[in-house]
Design a protein around this motif. Structure first.
Motif, PDB file in Angstrom:
ATOM      1  N   LEU A  41       0.844  -1.202   0.000  1.00 28.09           N
ATOM      2  CA  LEU A  41       0.000   0.000   0.000  1.00 28.09           C
ATOM      3  C   LEU A  41       0.879   1.252   0.000  1.00 28.09           C
ATOM      4  O   LEU A  41       0.593   2.231  -0.699  1.00 28.09           O
ATOM      5  N   GLU A  42       1.958   1.197   0.758  1.00 30.33           N
ATOM      6  CA  GLU A  42       2.863   2.333   0.854  1.00 30.33           C
ATOM      7  C   GLU A  42       3.575   2.576  -0.482  1.00 30.33           C
ATOM      8  O   GLU A  42       3.718   3.714  -0.933  1.00 30.33           O
ATOM      9  N   TYR A  43       3.993   1.510  -1.097  1.00 31.69           N
ATOM     10  CA  TYR A  43       4.660   1.571  -2.397  1.00 31.69           C
ATOM     11  C   TYR A  43       3.791   2.310  -3.421  1.00 31.69           C
ATOM     12  O   TYR A  43       4.231   3.259  -4.074  1.00 31.69           O
ATOM     13  N   PHE A  44       2.527   1.889  -3.517  1.00 31.65           N
ATOM     14  CA  PHE A  44       1.624   2.523  -4.482  1.00 31.65           C
ATOM     15  C   PHE A  44       1.280   3.950  -4.077  1.00 31.65           C
ATOM     16  O   PHE A  44       1.152   4.832  -4.930  1.00 31.65           O
ATOM     17  N   THR A  45       1.126   4.171  -2.782  1.00 32.14           N
ATOM     18  CA  THR A  45       0.802   5.510  -2.290  1.00 32.14           C
ATOM     19  C   THR A  45       1.907   6.489  -2.664  1.00 32.14           C
ATOM     20  O   THR A  45       1.641   7.570  -3.200  1.00 32.14           O
ATOM     21  N   ASP A  46       3.153   6.115  -2.417  1.00 30.93           N
ATOM     22  CA  ASP A  46       4.287   6.990  -2.714  1.00 30.93           C
ATOM     23  C   ASP A  46       4.404   7.253  -4.215  1.00 30.93           C
ATOM     24  O   ASP A  46       4.610   8.380  -4.646  1.00 30.93           O
ATOM     25  N   LYS A  47       4.262   6.203  -5.006  1.00 28.30           N
ATOM     26  CA  LYS A  47       4.357   6.364  -6.462  1.00 28.30           C
ATOM     27  C   LYS A  47       3.272   7.290  -6.981  1.00 28.30           C
ATOM     28  O   LYS A  47       3.518   8.142  -7.833  1.00 28.30           O
ATOM     29  N   ALA A  48       2.048   7.107  -6.508  1.00 27.11           N
ATOM     30  CA  ALA A  48       0.924   7.909  -6.983  1.00 27.11           C
ATOM     31  C   ALA A  48       1.042   9.344  -6.490  1.00 27.11           C
ATOM     32  O   ALA A  48       0.687  10.282  -7.189  1.00 27.11           O
ATOM     33  N   PHE A  49       1.585   9.525  -5.288  1.00 22.42           N
ATOM     34  CA  PHE A  49       1.736  10.855  -4.708  1.00 22.42           C
ATOM     35  C   PHE A  49       2.712  11.688  -5.534  1.00 22.42           C
ATOM     36  O   PHE A  49       2.514  12.877  -5.740  1.00 22.42           O
ATOM     37  N   GLU A  50       3.739  11.060  -6.043  1.00 24.20           N
ATOM     38  CA  GLU A  50       4.740  11.758  -6.853  1.00 24.20           C
ATOM     39  C   GLU A  50       4.175  12.226  -8.187  1.00 24.20           C
ATOM     40  O   GLU A  50       4.703  13.126  -8.814  1.00 24.20           O
ATOM     41  N   SER A  51       3.128  11.577  -8.624  1.00 24.99           N
ATOM     42  CA  SER A  51       2.641  11.850  -9.981  1.00 24.99           C
ATOM     43  C   SER A  51       1.741  13.079 -10.080  1.00 24.99           C
ATOM     44  O   SER A  51       1.445  13.552 -11.167  1.00 24.99           O
ATOM     45  N   LEU A  60      -6.842   2.107  -6.414  1.00 28.48           N
ATOM     46  CA  LEU A  60      -6.011   1.267  -7.262  1.00 28.48           C
ATOM     47  C   LEU A  60      -6.863   0.233  -7.973  1.00 28.48           C
ATOM     48  O   LEU A  60      -7.710  -0.419  -7.364  1.00 28.48           O
ATOM     49  N   LYS A  61      -6.639   0.135  -9.290  1.00 29.99           N
ATOM     50  CA  LYS A  61      -7.320  -0.904 -10.052  1.00 29.99           C
ATOM     51  C   LYS A  61      -6.271  -1.853 -10.602  1.00 29.99           C
ATOM     52  O   LYS A  61      -5.303  -1.414 -11.225  1.00 29.99           O
ATOM     53  N   ASN A  62      -6.456  -3.120 -10.333  1.00 30.74           N
ATOM     54  CA  ASN A  62      -5.586  -4.141 -10.889  1.00 30.74           C
ATOM     55  C   ASN A  62      -6.097  -4.438 -12.304  1.00 30.74           C
ATOM     56  O   ASN A  62      -7.217  -4.921 -12.483  1.00 30.74           O
ATOM     57  N   LEU A  63      -5.289  -4.112 -13.307  1.00 36.53           N
ATOM     58  CA  LEU A  63      -5.757  -4.196 -14.691  1.00 36.53           C
ATOM     59  C   LEU A  63      -5.830  -5.643 -15.202  1.00 36.53           C
ATOM     60  O   LEU A  63      -6.411  -5.903 -16.245  1.00 36.53           O
ATOM     61  N   GLN A  64      -5.262  -6.555 -14.430  1.00 35.19           N
ATOM     62  CA  GLN A  64      -5.340  -7.956 -14.853  1.00 35.19           C
ATOM     63  C   GLN A  64      -6.642  -8.626 -14.435  1.00 35.19           C
ATOM     64  O   GLN A  64      -7.167  -9.482 -15.127  1.00 35.19           O
ATOM     65  N   LYS A  67      -5.683 -10.254  -3.508  1.00 39.77           N
ATOM     66  CA  LYS A  67      -5.881 -10.469  -4.947  1.00 39.77           C
ATOM     67  C   LYS A  67      -5.520  -9.248  -5.779  1.00 39.77           C
ATOM     68  O   LYS A  67      -5.178  -9.371  -6.957  1.00 39.77           O
ATOM     69  N   VAL A  68      -5.645  -8.076  -5.176  1.00 44.12           N
ATOM     70  CA  VAL A  68      -5.459  -6.852  -5.943  1.00 44.12           C
ATOM     71  C   VAL A  68      -4.012  -6.360  -5.938  1.00 44.12           C
ATOM     72  O   VAL A  68      -3.509  -5.872  -6.945  1.00 44.12           O
ATOM     73  N   LEU A  69      -3.336  -6.486  -4.806  1.00 41.73           N
ATOM     74  CA  LEU A  69      -2.054  -5.795  -4.627  1.00 41.73           C
ATOM     75  C   LEU A  69      -0.827  -6.569  -5.095  1.00 41.73           C
ATOM     76  O   LEU A  69       0.247  -5.999  -5.203  1.00 41.73           O
ATOM     77  N   PHE A  70      -0.993  -7.884  -5.346  1.00 47.27           N
ATOM     78  CA  PHE A  70       0.208  -8.675  -5.617  1.00 47.27           C
ATOM     79  C   PHE A  70       0.202  -9.288  -7.007  1.00 47.27           C
ATOM     80  O   PHE A  70      -0.816  -9.346  -7.644  1.00 47.27           O
TER      81      PHE A  70
END
Ligand SMILES: [Zn+2]
Length: 150
Positions: free
Chosen positions: A57-67, A106-110, A147-150
């Motif tokens: 969750l932190e990984y995605f939060t940081d990446k999205a925050f930078e954008s 977050l949407k898992n596109l798969q 199911k969504v994050l990994f």
């Protein structure tokens, strides 16, 4: 259930209107200890830890925050959008830290599954194994997260 004064304070913090309009318990009738215990057992069955979930969750939060603006595609598999709000929120478990307000979708596109969380959710999961009560606005289901994050 008999609660210590500290637990009583936490319980009040978790109820709606105290620290946030909606509270953290939703329409869950269980004591917060039972909610945490049930999710802890579910994590065992899923063979996943609170740190593993919180790290993701932190990984995605940081990446999205930078954008800054608009959704971003991360690792070609996740579409993430950070919606930032003014203000900070405290941990209802009486920790000294403050957490940014905002929500990350977050949407898992798969598999097309979607989850939404706040910076506070990450802390609550990592430190308290608290995914919030059923029916709460920011309740996160461990099974879905796995199911969504990994
Ligand atoms: Zn805390």
């Amino acid at each position: 259930m008999k609660e210590t004064p500290k637990e009583l304070k936490i319980h009040q913090n978790l109820m709606s209107g105290t620290m946030s309009i909606d509270g953290f318990l939703g329409n869950d009738e269980r004591h917060f200890h039972e909610i945490i215990e049930a999710d802890r057992n579910e994590l065992k069955l899923l063979d996943i830890s609170t740190d593993e979930i919180a790290d993701r969750l932190e990984y995605f939060t940081d990446k999205a925050f930078e954008s800054y603006d608009g959704p971003v595609i991360i690792d070609k598999k996740y579409k993430v959008f950070y919606d930032s709000f003014r203000g900070k929120i405290l941990c209802p478990f009486d920790h000294p830290g403050v957490y940014r307000k905002g929500s990350i979708t977050l949407k898992n596109l798969q598999n097309d599954l979607e989850v939404c969380w706040t910076p506070l959710n990450i802390h609550l999961i990592r430190e308290h194994c608290f995914f919030e009560g059923k029916g709460s606005t920011h309740r996160l289901e461990p099974t879905i997260l796995s199911k969504v994050l990994f």
